[in-house]
Design an enzyme around this catalytic site. Structure first.
Site, PDB file in Angstrom:
ATOM      1  CB  SER A 173      -7.163  -0.345   1.315  1.00 26.15           C
ATOM      2  OG  SER A 173      -7.690  -0.772   0.019  1.00 26.15           O
ATOM      3  CB  SER A 174     -12.558  -1.054   0.493  1.00 27.58           C
ATOM      4  OG  SER A 174     -12.811  -0.112   1.198  1.00 27.58           O
ATOM      5  CB  THR A 180      -5.719   0.560  -6.652  1.00 28.55           C
ATOM      6  OG1 THR A 180      -6.739   1.792  -7.100  1.00 28.55           O
ATOM      7  CG2 THR A 180      -5.273   0.821  -5.263  1.00 28.55           C
ATOM      8  CG  ASP A 200      -8.568   5.144  -0.428  1.00 32.09           C
ATOM      9  OD1 ASP A 200      -9.541   5.592  -0.933  1.00 32.09           O
ATOM     10  OD2 ASP A 200      -7.953   4.108  -0.940  1.00 32.09           O
ATOM     11  N   GLY A 247     -13.297  -1.217  -7.051  1.00 33.68           N
ATOM     12  CA  GLY A 247     -14.535  -0.539  -6.971  1.00 33.68           C
ATOM     13  C   GLY A 247     -14.544   0.082  -5.593  1.00 33.68           C
ATOM     14  N   GLY A 248     -13.600   0.311  -5.068  1.00 27.59           N
ATOM     15  CA  GLY A 248     -13.454   1.070  -3.957  1.00 27.59           C
ATOM     16  C   GLY A 248     -14.277   0.274  -2.666  1.00 27.59           C
ATOM     17  CD  GLN A 287      -4.474   4.326  -3.182  1.00 29.34           C
ATOM     18  OE1 GLN A 287      -5.821   3.988  -3.150  1.00 29.34           O
ATOM     19  NE2 GLN A 287      -4.056   3.808  -4.303  1.00 29.34           N
ATOM     20  CB  THR A 320       2.609  -3.133  13.263  1.00 30.38           C
ATOM     21  OG1 THR A 320       2.731  -3.988  13.869  1.00 30.38           O
ATOM     22  CG2 THR A 320       2.530  -2.584  11.729  1.00 30.38           C
ATOM     23  NE  ARG A 341      -3.920   1.889   0.918  1.00 28.11           N
ATOM     24  CZ  ARG A 341      -5.083   2.136   0.224  1.00 28.11           C
ATOM     25  NH1 ARG A 341      -5.085   1.693  -1.165  1.00 28.11           N
ATOM     26  NH2 ARG A 341      -6.110   2.982   0.590  1.00 28.11           N
TER      27      ARG A 341
HETATM   28  O1  DON Z   1      -7.877   1.052  -1.628  1.00 22.14           O
HETATM   29  C1  DON Z   1      -9.223   1.328  -1.724  1.00 22.14           C
HETATM   30  O2  DON Z   1     -10.032   0.681  -1.201  1.00 22.14           O
HETATM   31  C2  DON Z   1      -9.264   2.193  -2.871  1.00 22.14           C
HETATM   32  N1  DON Z   1      -8.268   3.075  -3.270  1.00 22.14           N
HETATM   33  C3  DON Z   1      -9.668   1.314  -4.259  1.00 22.14           C
HETATM   34  C4  DON Z   1     -10.015   1.957  -5.479  1.00 22.14           C
HETATM   35  C5  DON Z   1     -10.694   1.055  -6.601  1.00 22.14           C
HETATM   36  O3  DON Z   1     -10.999   0.139  -6.333  1.00 22.14           O
HETATM   37  C6  DON Z   1     -10.631   1.882  -7.811  1.00 22.14           C
HETATM   38  N2  DON Z   1     -11.585   1.395  -8.615  1.00 22.14           N
HETATM   39  N3  DON Z   1     -12.844   1.556  -9.079  1.00 22.14           N
END
Ligand code: DON
Length: 572
Positions: free
Chosen positions: A441-442, A388, A412, A461-462, A409, A370, A95
């Site tokens: 993250s998800s 991503t 997030d 898809g977040g 990112q 951690t 990440r």
């Molecule tokens: O880490 C996460 O949860 C988001 N940044 C993921 C982003 C993502 O899935 C983009 N797709 N639509």
């Protein structure tokens, strides 16, 4: 009831099916790959055919996605991988981290209000990329083919060129206005001011040169030297804070998987700093307690229980953040007593209000310790890996000398109190911006197995990733769907806030929808922006790949079963 989109309404009124009927998954032997882009799936399959294992294939696929799927595949972003290799199960967290100069006020103006677009567009939105070190670390630990051979398919795509797919063309059209704001990005991806036509050949010489350095030098070819300097220069010119020193200091982290069992299957998924594995574990654990398996497959009961379970899982997510700093832990949120309590709170006849559902009440730790790729090889080793840039094409900014886009990112994080992020998630103090922190993250790369089968699954898809992954798994392990149908079926989603039950336009029949409204759910119909890719290996060694038709992705196997319908060498 809300239904998004007039065109969609017209389609529904005309009775048109929104998803084609399921074709069978691609079947064969010797391993399988499912990913978002044909050229990337081919890269992974080429490694399998050359005798490489699932990790070789997953890394080659991810690198090819960095070329031909530039809106998500990346060198300038990050990701997570869950690996089952022989008897070993482990995850790699690559990440992004917040640059050293980031702090809680980075995205706020002098009045403490959020600065528009600061965490989503342009240089300031970029976290420290984890992909270069992450993919290399995976290969170092588990790969069997030489590193240069694993990078080779991506290098050849970038240097030799590849035809623009419909998917890539459409993504560029959708983001054209935003990308046009970044001249270095437009020069590559909007040549002559417009997205390259479908089928035209794109060559990416700067990215090819970066990949050649990566093949020769490993991550140092990107995280130090001229590539890292170019990143720092481009970011500084755009008002960002990411530096070459941040890049050089980045380290991926091997972590134990979140482990749980449900419905007779064992599962391994991603732990913090992703919330995905925890949400998935809570979902399956609470549904099992509620007797979900025995409720009628289609109809309001199951949809109601899903919504009520997710409402609570996402309330708990509010407590989560980088485990190195603060927040609740998987062990707290997956404890049997807590799952019992959550299951006990759920009223089968009435929706709760999200206002009234509070996160886990325990004492959180204060500090101190951690595009998704699914691959299985012929020996049954499995990789579920999600990488991503966050938003489509990340922060929109391409580093010209390096040829790759930077992530956004940083969005997030909880960048401003109470402000929903790109995915509508309202997040808590545990996920505040802080130097060196990993943003929550998800992503939910997951491996599931019973006595005979093993499945790798995950998606993009977040916030909708864990709920979609859960539904694909439920379709498979509870209802016994064929792999492709499990991926294809319409899906539902709830994330606590906003308090609404989201549904693919064809997910609920009119009577079911009416019954859910009677129970107090606010329904919101729209094509859920989430895509899942899955592979499976059966006891007899058969391997299958199922890519999401919403992508459209592509699945393929090392040795196609020519006798099986729908398996003409793989692509669908
Ligand atoms: O880490 C996460 O949860 C988001 N940044 C993921 C982003 C993502 O899935 C983009 N797709 N639509």
């Amino acid at each position: 009831m809300t239904r998004a989109g007039g065109a969609l309404l017209a389609l529904l009124a005309a009775g048109a099916p929104l998803h084609a009927a399921s074709a069978p998954a691609v079947r064969g032997a010797g391993g399988a790959v499912a990913a978002a882009e044909a050229s990337a799936t081919r890269a992974g399959v080429a490694l399998l055919r050359a005798g490489g294992n699932a990790v070789d294939a997953a890394v080659a696929t991810a690198l090819a996605l960095a070329v031909s799927h530039p809106e998500a595949g990346n060198l300038g972003g990050g990701g997570f991988a869950v690996v089952r290799f022989g008897d070993e199960i482990v995850t790699l967290d690559f990440r992004e981290t917040a640059p050293a100069a980031a702090h809680a006020g980075t995205y706020l103006d002098a009045d403490g209000d959020p600065i528009a677009e600061a965490s989503t567009l342009g240089a300031l939105a970029a976290g420290v990329p984890g992909t270069p070190s992450g993919l290399y670390a995976l290969h170092q630990r588990f790969g069997s083919r030489p590193w240069a051979e694993v990078v080779d398919p991506a290098y050849h795509l970038a240097a030799g060129g590849f035809p623009v797919s419909r998917r890539l063309h459409d993504a560029l059209v959708e983001e054209q206005e935003v990308l046009a704001r970044f001249p270095t990005t437009a020069a590559v991806w909007l040549p002559g001011g417009a997205p390259p036509p479908i089928g035209s050949i794109v060559r990416l010489p700067e990215l090819a040169a970066t990949l050649a350095r990566y093949a020769g030098l490993g991550p140092a070819g990107i995280t130090s030297g001229p590539v890292a300097s170019a990143v720092e220069r481009t970011v500084a010119a755009g008002g960002g804070i990411l530096t070459a020193a941040d890049m050089a200091a980045y380290e991926p982290v091997w972590r134990p998987a979140v482990r749980f069992s449900a419905f007779g299957w064992e599962l391994a998924s991603m732990d913090l700093p992703s919330s995905g594995g925890i949400i998935l574990g809570q979902t399956l654990g609470v549904l099992e307690r509620l007797g979900w398996k025995d409720r009628p497959r289609f109809g309001a009961d199951r949809a109601h229980l899903l919504a009520e379970t997710w409402r609570r899982a996402f309330a708990d997510r509010y407590l989560l953040g980088d485990p190195a700093t603060t927040g609740a832990r998987a062990a707290d949120l997956l404890a049997a007593a807590w799952l019992d309590e959550r299951a006990g709170e759920i009223d089968r006849a009435h929706a709760s209000s999200s206002e009234a559902v509070a996160p886990w009440p325990g004492e959180a730790d204060e500090a101190d310790d951690t595009t998704h790729v699914s691959v299985v090889d012929g020996a049954g080793n499995v990789v579920a890996m999600t990488t991503t840039l966050n938003g489509s094409f990340g922060c929109g900014l391409l580093v010209p000398e390096a040829g790759f886009l930077l992530n956004n990112q940083m969005d997030d994080f909880a960048t401003a109190p109470g402000r929903p992020n790109l995915y509508g998630l309202v997040q808590g103090a545990a996920n505040a911006v802080g130097a060196g922190k990993r943003m929550l993250s998800s992503m939910t790369p997951t491996i599931a197995w019973n006595g005979s089968d093993v499945v790798a699954v995950g998606g993009r898809g977040g916030s909708r990733i864990p709920t979609a992954t859960a539904q694909v798994l439920l379709n498979l392990i509870v209802d016994g769907d064929p792999l492709q149908s499990a991926v294809d079926r319409p899906r539902l989603h709830h994330q606590w806030r906003p308090d609404r039950l989201e549904a693919d336009p064809d997910a609920l029949g009119p009577e079911t929808a009416a019954e859910l409204e009677r129970r107090g759910h606010a329904l919101y119909f729209w094509p859920l922006p989430v895509k899942v890719h899955a592979v499976r290996r059966l006891a007899d060694g058969t391997t299958e790949a199922a890519a999401d038709p919403r992508g459209p992705g592509v699945g393929d196997v090392a040795t196609p079963d020519v006798a099986a319908p729908g398996a003409p060498g793989g692509s669908k």
